[in-house]
Structures are given as C-alpha cells and as structure tokens.
Design a protein around this motif. Structure first.
Motif, PDB file in Angstrom:
ATOM      1  N   GLY A 165       0.813  -1.204   0.000  1.00  0.00           N
ATOM      2  CA  GLY A 165       0.000   0.000   0.000  1.00  0.00           C
ATOM      3  C   GLY A 165       0.848   1.256   0.000  1.00  0.00           C
ATOM      4  N   ILE A 166       0.257   2.350  -0.420  1.00  0.00           N
ATOM      5  CA  ILE A 166       0.969   3.630  -0.470  1.00  0.00           C
ATOM      6  C   ILE A 166       1.271   4.086   0.957  1.00  0.00           C
ATOM      7  CG2 ILE A 166       0.777   6.052  -1.118  1.00  0.00           C
ATOM      8  CD1 ILE A 166      -0.863   5.223  -3.487  1.00  0.00           C
ATOM      9  N   GLY A 167       2.507   4.527   1.157  1.00  0.00           N
ATOM     10  CA  GLY A 167       2.951   4.969   2.471  1.00  0.00           C
ATOM     11  C   GLY A 167       3.605   3.890   3.294  1.00  0.00           C
ATOM     12  N   ASP A 168       3.560   2.624   2.826  1.00  0.00           N
ATOM     13  CA  ASP A 168       4.200   1.542   3.576  1.00  0.00           C
ATOM     14  C   ASP A 168       5.710   1.710   3.535  1.00  0.00           C
ATOM     15  OD1 ASP A 168       1.732   0.610   4.002  1.00  0.00           O
ATOM     16  OD2 ASP A 168       1.881  -1.169   2.720  1.00  0.00           O
ATOM     17  N   GLU A 169       6.343   1.324   4.627  1.00  0.00           N
ATOM     18  CA  GLU A 169       7.802   1.365   4.691  1.00  0.00           C
ATOM     19  C   GLU A 169       8.371   0.115   4.041  1.00  0.00           C
ATOM     20  OE1 GLU A 169      11.435   1.866   7.957  1.00  0.00           O
ATOM     21  OE2 GLU A 169       9.330   1.835   8.587  1.00  0.00           O
ATOM     22  N   ALA A 170       9.478   0.267   3.346  1.00  0.00           N
ATOM     23  CA  ALA A 170      10.131  -0.846   2.656  1.00  0.00           C
ATOM     24  C   ALA A 170      11.612  -0.840   3.006  1.00  0.00           C
ATOM     25  CB  ALA A 170       9.940  -0.741   1.141  1.00  0.00           C
ATOM     26  N   LEU A 171      12.148  -2.044   3.182  1.00  0.00           N
ATOM     27  CA  LEU A 171      13.579  -2.212   3.439  1.00  0.00           C
ATOM     28  C   LEU A 171      14.277  -2.442   2.106  1.00  0.00           C
ATOM     29  CD1 LEU A 171      15.948  -2.537   5.413  1.00  0.00           C
ATOM     30  CD2 LEU A 171      15.397  -4.978   5.538  1.00  0.00           C
ATOM     31  N   LEU A 172      15.308  -1.643   1.830  1.00  0.00           N
ATOM     32  CA  LEU A 172      16.011  -1.683   0.548  1.00  0.00           C
ATOM     33  C   LEU A 172      17.419  -2.202   0.777  1.00  0.00           C
ATOM     34  CD1 LEU A 172      14.938   1.844  -0.706  1.00  0.00           C
ATOM     35  CD2 LEU A 172      13.753  -0.311  -1.070  1.00  0.00           C
ATOM     36  N   PHE A 173      17.781  -3.261   0.075  1.00  0.00           N
ATOM     37  CA  PHE A 173      19.131  -3.819   0.147  1.00  0.00           C
ATOM     38  C   PHE A 173      19.760  -3.725  -1.233  1.00  0.00           C
ATOM     39  CE2 PHE A 173      21.907  -7.641  -0.313  1.00  0.00           C
ATOM     40  CZ  PHE A 173      22.954  -7.155   0.456  1.00  0.00           C
ATOM     41  N   ILE A 174      20.930  -3.061  -1.284  1.00  0.00           N
ATOM     42  CA  ILE A 174      21.648  -2.883  -2.553  1.00  0.00           C
ATOM     43  C   ILE A 174      22.838  -3.845  -2.544  1.00  0.00           C
ATOM     44  CG2 ILE A 174      22.776  -1.230  -4.076  1.00  0.00           C
ATOM     45  CD1 ILE A 174      21.313   0.984  -2.618  1.00  0.00           C
ATOM     46  N   PRO A 175      22.749  -4.984  -3.233  1.00  0.00           N
ATOM     47  CA  PRO A 175      23.843  -5.969  -3.183  1.00  0.00           C
ATOM     48  C   PRO A 175      25.170  -5.436  -3.706  1.00  0.00           C
ATOM     49  CG  PRO A 175      21.839  -6.930  -4.108  1.00  0.00           C
ATOM     50  CD  PRO A 175      21.618  -5.453  -4.029  1.00  0.00           C
ATOM     51  N   ALA A 176      25.133  -4.606  -4.726  1.00  0.00           N
ATOM     52  CA  ALA A 176      26.389  -4.115  -5.314  1.00  0.00           C
ATOM     53  C   ALA A 176      27.175  -3.257  -4.331  1.00  0.00           C
ATOM     54  CB  ALA A 176      26.101  -3.324  -6.588  1.00  0.00           C
ATOM     55  N   LEU A 177      26.483  -2.578  -3.413  1.00  0.00           N
ATOM     56  CA  LEU A 177      27.137  -1.720  -2.429  1.00  0.00           C
ATOM     57  C   LEU A 177      27.152  -2.344  -1.036  1.00  0.00           C
ATOM     58  CD1 LEU A 177      25.560   1.703  -3.466  1.00  0.00           C
ATOM     59  CD2 LEU A 177      27.690   0.683  -4.263  1.00  0.00           C
ATOM     60  N   GLY A 178      26.364  -3.403  -0.847  1.00  0.00           N
ATOM     61  CA  GLY A 178      26.289  -4.027   0.460  1.00  0.00           C
ATOM     62  C   GLY A 178      25.658  -3.128   1.510  1.00  0.00           C
ATOM     63  N   GLU A 179      24.690  -2.329   1.130  1.00  0.00           N
ATOM     64  CA  GLU A 179      24.071  -1.375   2.043  1.00  0.00           C
ATOM     65  C   GLU A 179      22.588  -1.690   2.214  1.00  0.00           C
ATOM     66  OE1 GLU A 179      24.696   2.624   0.923  1.00  0.00           O
ATOM     67  OE2 GLU A 179      26.881   2.485   0.894  1.00  0.00           O
ATOM     68  N   ARG A 180      22.080  -1.358   3.392  1.00  0.00           N
ATOM     69  CA  ARG A 180      20.661  -1.476   3.699  1.00  0.00           C
ATOM     70  C   ARG A 180      20.100  -0.081   3.952  1.00  0.00           C
ATOM     71  NH1 ARG A 180      18.883  -6.633   5.033  1.00  0.00           N
ATOM     72  NH2 ARG A 180      20.540  -8.197   5.168  1.00  0.00           N
ATOM     73  N   LEU A 181      19.059   0.262   3.239  1.00  0.00           N
ATOM     74  CA  LEU A 181      18.416   1.559   3.367  1.00  0.00           C
ATOM     75  C   LEU A 181      16.920   1.350   3.562  1.00  0.00           C
ATOM     76  CD1 LEU A 181      20.241   3.342   0.402  1.00  0.00           C
ATOM     77  CD2 LEU A 181      20.828   3.515   2.819  1.00  0.00           C
ATOM     78  N   THR A 182      16.248   2.422   3.865  1.00  0.00           N
ATOM     79  CA  THR A 182      14.799   2.380   4.034  1.00  0.00           C
ATOM     80  C   THR A 182      14.149   3.370   3.087  1.00  0.00           C
ATOM     81  OG1 THR A 182      14.900   4.001   5.844  1.00  0.00           O
ATOM     82  CG2 THR A 182      14.932   1.650   6.444  1.00  0.00           C
ATOM     83  N   GLY A 183      12.901   3.097   2.769  1.00  0.00           N
ATOM     84  CA  GLY A 183      12.155   3.987   1.889  1.00  0.00           C
ATOM     85  C   GLY A 183      10.668   3.799   2.105  1.00  0.00           C
ATOM     86  N   ARG A 184       9.890   4.606   1.386  1.00  0.00           N
ATOM     87  CA  ARG A 184       8.442   4.527   1.493  1.00  0.00           C
ATOM     88  C   ARG A 184       7.826   4.517   0.100  1.00  0.00           C
ATOM     89  NH1 ARG A 184       6.203   4.623   6.278  1.00  0.00           N
ATOM     90  NH2 ARG A 184       7.462   5.288   8.073  1.00  0.00           N
ATOM     91  N   ILE A 185       6.732   3.768   0.007  1.00  0.00           N
ATOM     92  CA  ILE A 185       6.041   3.631  -1.276  1.00  0.00           C
ATOM     93  C   ILE A 185       5.287   4.932  -1.563  1.00  0.00           C
ATOM     94  CG2 ILE A 185       4.288   2.349  -2.544  1.00  0.00           C
ATOM     95  CD1 ILE A 185       4.949  -0.067  -0.847  1.00  0.00           C
ATOM     96  N   THR A 186       5.547   5.496  -2.733  1.00  0.00           N
ATOM     97  CA  THR A 186       4.886   6.749  -3.125  1.00  0.00           C
ATOM     98  C   THR A 186       3.880   6.562  -4.254  1.00  0.00           C
ATOM     99  OG1 THR A 186       6.699   7.244  -4.650  1.00  0.00           O
ATOM    100  CG2 THR A 186       6.866   8.120  -2.409  1.00  0.00           C
ATOM    101  N   ALA A 187       4.006   5.499  -5.009  1.00  0.00           N
ATOM    102  CA  ALA A 187       3.073   5.292  -6.130  1.00  0.00           C
ATOM    103  C   ALA A 187       2.987   3.805  -6.435  1.00  0.00           C
ATOM    104  CB  ALA A 187       3.511   6.065  -7.375  1.00  0.00           C
ATOM    105  N   ILE A 188       1.792   3.375  -6.789  1.00  0.00           N
ATOM    106  CA  ILE A 188       1.538   1.986  -7.199  1.00  0.00           C
ATOM    107  C   ILE A 188       0.822   2.041  -8.538  1.00  0.00           C
ATOM    108  CG2 ILE A 188       0.346  -0.165  -6.646  1.00  0.00           C
ATOM    109  CD1 ILE A 188       0.580   0.543  -3.716  1.00  0.00           C
ATOM    110  N   ASP A 189       1.411   1.387  -9.535  1.00  0.00           N
ATOM    111  CA  ASP A 189       0.862   1.399 -10.895  1.00  0.00           C
ATOM    112  C   ASP A 189       0.659  -0.041 -11.337  1.00  0.00           C
ATOM    113  OD1 ASP A 189       0.092   1.824 -13.444  1.00  0.00           O
ATOM    114  OD2 ASP A 189       1.749   3.129 -13.996  1.00  0.00           O
ATOM    115  N   ARG A 190      -0.588  -0.443 -11.421  1.00  0.00           N
ATOM    116  CA  ARG A 190      -0.890  -1.822 -11.780  1.00  0.00           C
ATOM    117  C   ARG A 190      -1.113  -1.999 -13.273  1.00  0.00           C
ATOM    118  NH1 ARG A 190      -5.659  -5.566  -9.065  1.00  0.00           N
ATOM    119  NH2 ARG A 190      -4.991  -7.546 -10.003  1.00  0.00           N
ATOM    120  N   THR A 191      -1.534  -0.956 -13.964  1.00  0.00           N
ATOM    121  CA  THR A 191      -2.015  -1.118 -15.332  1.00  0.00           C
ATOM    122  C   THR A 191      -1.040  -0.706 -16.417  1.00  0.00           C
ATOM    123  OG1 THR A 191      -3.033   1.069 -15.261  1.00  0.00           O
ATOM    124  CG2 THR A 191      -4.379  -0.793 -14.573  1.00  0.00           C
TER     125      THR A 191
END
Length: 543
Positions: free
Chosen positions: A444-470
């Motif tokens: 859902g919009i506004g949900d928090e998401a955990l972001l892992f970037i394997p190339a950099l080995g970093e863990r970041l956080t973010g939030r969903i701003t848009a959902i496009d199904r179509t």
C-alpha cells in the motif's frame, strides 16, 4: 676357519612386507600384488596405463585365506612408478578398522607360523572388547565412564561430534523454516527492483542528418548543452544561398563604390568646368553690355545727324538694328549667366550643364550604393534567421543529467519523431520495483520498505509513493478498431511500485547510487481478506 660378521642397517619399514597372494582390481584390470603390507602394496607388469605419482586411486582388494576370498575396498595414493617395469607402488590412505585388523591378524599368523580357521579369525575380530553386564536394567547403576582411564581411541568423540552436528543442523533447519514462514506470511521479498531516475527521450523535429557535438553515452551534460545538431537539407541550402547572396551583394557594393569614386573624380573636373562656363557667361554679358552701350551711343549720334540731314537713313537704320540686336544678345547672355549660376549653385560637384543638357551620374550612383547596402542588410537578416532556425533544431539537454544512449551515429539520416538521444536526470533517485498481480495487492501507499543494494552491500529504508498496476499490465489497443484494453498473464511482473529513499544523502551522492543498480526490496505484507482487515482495524482502534 674365521667367521666374517657383516652388520647391516636395521630395516626402516614399519610393517612386514609379504608376497602372499593378494589380488587387486584397479582401473578395470585384476592383477596380483608383487608384495604388500598393512601400509600399502606394489604391482608389477601392470597391463594398463600407469597412474601418475600423487594421484588417488580406488582399489578392490581380495585376500585368499583358507579357501575363502575376503574382499574389501580401499583408497590408495600412488607414491612411485617405474615405467620400464610397468610398476607402481601405492600406500593406503583410507583403510577401515576391521580391514586393518583382518590384515594384521593374517600377517601375524603368517609371520609366526600360526594357523587358524577363517571363521575363528572373523569371530575373534567381531568379539566386543567391552564385557556386557548380566544384571537387569533396573539393577544397573553404571558409573559414568572415567575418561582418564579410558584409552584415547575408545573415547566417544565420533558420537559427541555427530550429536553436536545434528543438533546444529536441527537448529539451522528450524531457523530457516521459521524465516521462510515469516517471510511468506508476514513479509514479501522482491528481487526485481532497480534504482531509477527520470529519463527524457529527445526526438528529431525535422527530417535531416545527425551531426554529433562531441558527447558520448555516459557523459554529463548541463541544461542547454548541445548534444547533437540536426542538419535539414532544405534549410542548409537556404543558408548557403543566403551566404552566397551576401557575398554577391557585397561584391556589387564594392563595384558601385568604385564607380562612385570615379564619378566623384569626374565631378571635380565638372566643377572646374562649370565655374569656367559661369565666368565665361559673365564675361559675355559684360561684353554684350559694352557693345550695347557703344551701339546706343552710335545710334544717338546717328539720330542727331539724321535729324540734321547729315547722314543717310540706311546708316541710321543699320545703327538702330545693331542696337536692338545687341540688346537681345545681352538679354540672352544674362539669361545664360543666370541659368548657369543657379545650376552651379545647386549641382556643384554633381552635374555639368553643357548648355543644352545636364551630364553626371553621381546621384544615381549614390542611390545604387544605398540600395546595395540595404540589400546586404536584408540578406544578412535572412542568413541570421536561418542560423537561428538551425540552432533551434539542435538537440539540447533538457536538464542537468547524464547521456544514457545516442541511438543514431554521426551523419545518420533521421526522420521527424525519431528518438535521437536519451538523457537521465542526475538529481533525482528512486527505486522502481516490478511485481506481479498477486504481489501488487499486498502493498500500500505509504508503507515502509527495506532496501538492500547488493552491489554496495548497504541497507536503506524507503516509502512507497506510487503503485501502478495497469501501465505494464495492459496493452492499449487501437481506439478506432477495438476500444479498451486486453489483459496479460497474471504471473508477469507488469505492475510497478515507486519507492522514495528516506535518507536525503542518497539523492546527493549521484555517482554512488547510480541508476541501474539492482535492489532487493522487502515489503510488509498487507492482508487481502476483508474480514481480517476489518478485525485488525478494530483492534488497532481499540488499542
């Protein structure tokens, strides 16, 4: 008779070496060992290819003993070879405990000369060394084993090691099962995500030819920089014709100015001549006035004489006629002088009055020079307008960014609407995750998401701003032929989720967090059951 005693060095072998029959099957060949011991064996006249020194081979050993063949497998390592004799020797590296005791018993019996039945030998090997207790289990009170008195080879190391191994394996299996359960029911991991940035595609405005400006994919550009030029054939022809017209008019202007300079030189002579003519006209008037004065005096004297009858009428008439003629001549000379003086005042240095006509082209040349200058100015304005139009056709960077792709090569022909450049904006970064239709309904919009970037080995956080199904799930149809949409397969990752970083430093470090880096996104799953969702909402309000 003297006895010679020879002392030899003691044998360095650790085991007795025998030549008793021992058959070995190796690499598909069954041969008899030349000699063997509990540590290894040697084979001569081997029919196959000799193994290399240091290699490990698998042996099937058969030991004939009192009419029975005792067979077992053993792994050996080749220690030396002799190609001339087709011989190789190897030592056992994986010999089981029972096989070792069997071979040791056999060697000891042969060395000492003992004989015993094979059944008795095998039974003695299999007899347990620990005496069994005859008391019932209830009456048993076995004290804990004293490891200090127990031989090291009898310690239960293997049992303890295997127990620890299975215990650790069980912990790992149950932990993994718990992680899978948590991941499948409470969290959702999506590996089809990537760092992205706004991308602008630049299209050709006209049909023409591409002219590169020195940029290549990966270069950074600033807003307004010319990435490449578009050369329109018709416009380029107009620019060339305008340039030629300017050069032609400039050449004509130079020609007219030279003619004008020559005309000015001529007018200098015209001015001198004109002043001379005016002076001559003035002299003619003065001459006519003097002649008229003399003629009038002569006419007055002849009239007195004619009145007195002292002269003839013919002579008197001739004097009168001359006076009248001189008066007219004087009037004519005065008109000529007046005309010349007026024209000389107005056209000095421009024209020459010849008495019947005016000669001189200074005015015409002045007008032609002015016209040529005006035509040059108009041609230059047309050339400048064409150059501005060419500059407007140039492909410029819409913002500060990075060139991702230049689909056309230098001097390539393009048509209006073709994509000629793709530019990425460097100041914005976000994560685009591609989900299937089952997964998209769990976020859902506004949900928090955990972001892992394997190339950099970093863990970041973010939030969903848009959902496009179509956007990627449906294909737009020809509205004239078949209005509406057609659905694709539900397993396709056709839905898109945009996630913004919580850390503003990510947006500042453009080089580190470059677009295209793969990202693993972990979402908190939402329930799709309306009853459970309503119950959870009521519980949250109650709490």
């Amino acid at each position: 008779m003297a006895v010679t005693i020879e002392r030899e060095r003691p044998d360095q072998r650790r085991h007795h070496r025998l030549t008793a029959p021992l058959f070995v099957e190796v690499r598909g060949h069954r041969v008899r060992a030349a000699d063997w011991s509990i540590g290894g064996l040697r084979i001569e006249n081997f029919p196959g290819d000799l193994p290399s020194v240091g290699s490990q081979i698998q042996l099937q050993v058969t030991l004939p003993f009192q009419g029975f063949d005792v067979a077992f497998s053993v792994t050996a390592e080749v220690v030396r070879t002799h190609p001339a004799r087709a011989m190789f020797a190897c030592q056992f590296i994986e010999l089981g405990e029972r096989e070792r005791e069997l071979m040791s018993h056999f060697i000891e019996d042969l060395v000492r000369g003992h004989t015993s039945e094979i059944d008795d030998t095998i039974q003695r090997i299999d007899v347990p060394v620990t005496p069994a207790s005859l008391k019932p289990d209830a009456e048993k009170k076995a004290p804990p084993p004293d490891l200090s008195k127990m031989p090291v080879n009898r310690w239960p190391v293997k049992t303890v090691a295997m127990s620890a191994f299975y215990l650790l394996l069980g912990i790992i299996v149950f932990s993994y099962a718990g992680i899978l359960t948590y991941s499948n029911f409470f969290r959702m991991e999506v590996q089809t995500a990537v760092i992205s940035a706004p991308v602008e595609t630049v299209e050709a405005r006209v049909d023409g030819v591409v002219e590169m400006a020195g940029f290549k994919p990966g270069d950074r550009v600033r807003a307004g920089d010319v990435i490449l030029n578009m050369l329109d054939g018709k416009l380029e022809r107009e620019i060339e014709l305008a340039d030629i017209a300017i050069k032609e008019r400039k050449a004509r202007l130079i020609y007219l100015k030279r003619r004008h300079a020559d005309e000015l030189d001529r007018l200098k002579g015209f001015a001198a001549i004109e002043m001379k003519n005016v002076e001559q006209s003035r002299l003619s008037v003065e001459e006519s006035e003097a002649s008229l004065k003399a003629a009038r005096d002569q006419h007055r004297r002849l009239k007195v004489l004619f009145d007195k009858g002292l002269t003839t009428a013919t002579r008197y008439d001739a004097a009168l006629e001359r006076m009248v003629t001189l008066e007219k001549q004087l009037a004519k000379n005065r008109i000529e002088l007046s005309a010349r003086a007026g024209l000389a005042k107005d056209n000095i240095g421009k024209r020459l009055y010849t008495g019947d006509d005016l000669i001189g082209k200074s005015g015409e040349l002045d007008a032609e020079v002015s016209l040529a200058e005006h035509q040059i100015a108009l041609a230059q304005q047309r050339y400048i307008a064409s150059m501005r139009l060419r500059e407007n056709l140039a492909v410029r960077a819409p913002f500060d960014g990075t060139i991702l792709k230049l689909p056309r090569y230098d001097s390539a022909a393009v048509r209006r609407g073709d994509v000629v450049a793709i530019v990425e904006q460097r100041r914005r970064r976000e994560v685009t995750a591609f989900l299937n239709q089952d997964e998209i309904s769990k976020v859902g919009i506004g949900d928090e998401a955990l972001l892992f970037i394997p190339a950099l080995g970093e863990r970041l956080t973010g939030r969903i701003t848009a959902i496009d199904r179509t956007s990627g799930f449906i294909r737009e149809q020809d509205q004239r032929a078949n209005p509406g949409y057609t659905w694709r397969g539900p397993t396709d990752r056709s839905a898109q989720v945009r996630i913004e970083f919580d850390d503003p430093k990510v947006l500042e470090d453009h080089d580190r967090y470059r677009s295209g880096l793969p990202v693993v996104v972990i979402f908190e799953q939402r329930t799709r059951n309306s009853l459970l969702s309503g119950l959870a909402q009521k519980l949250s309000l109650a709490l």
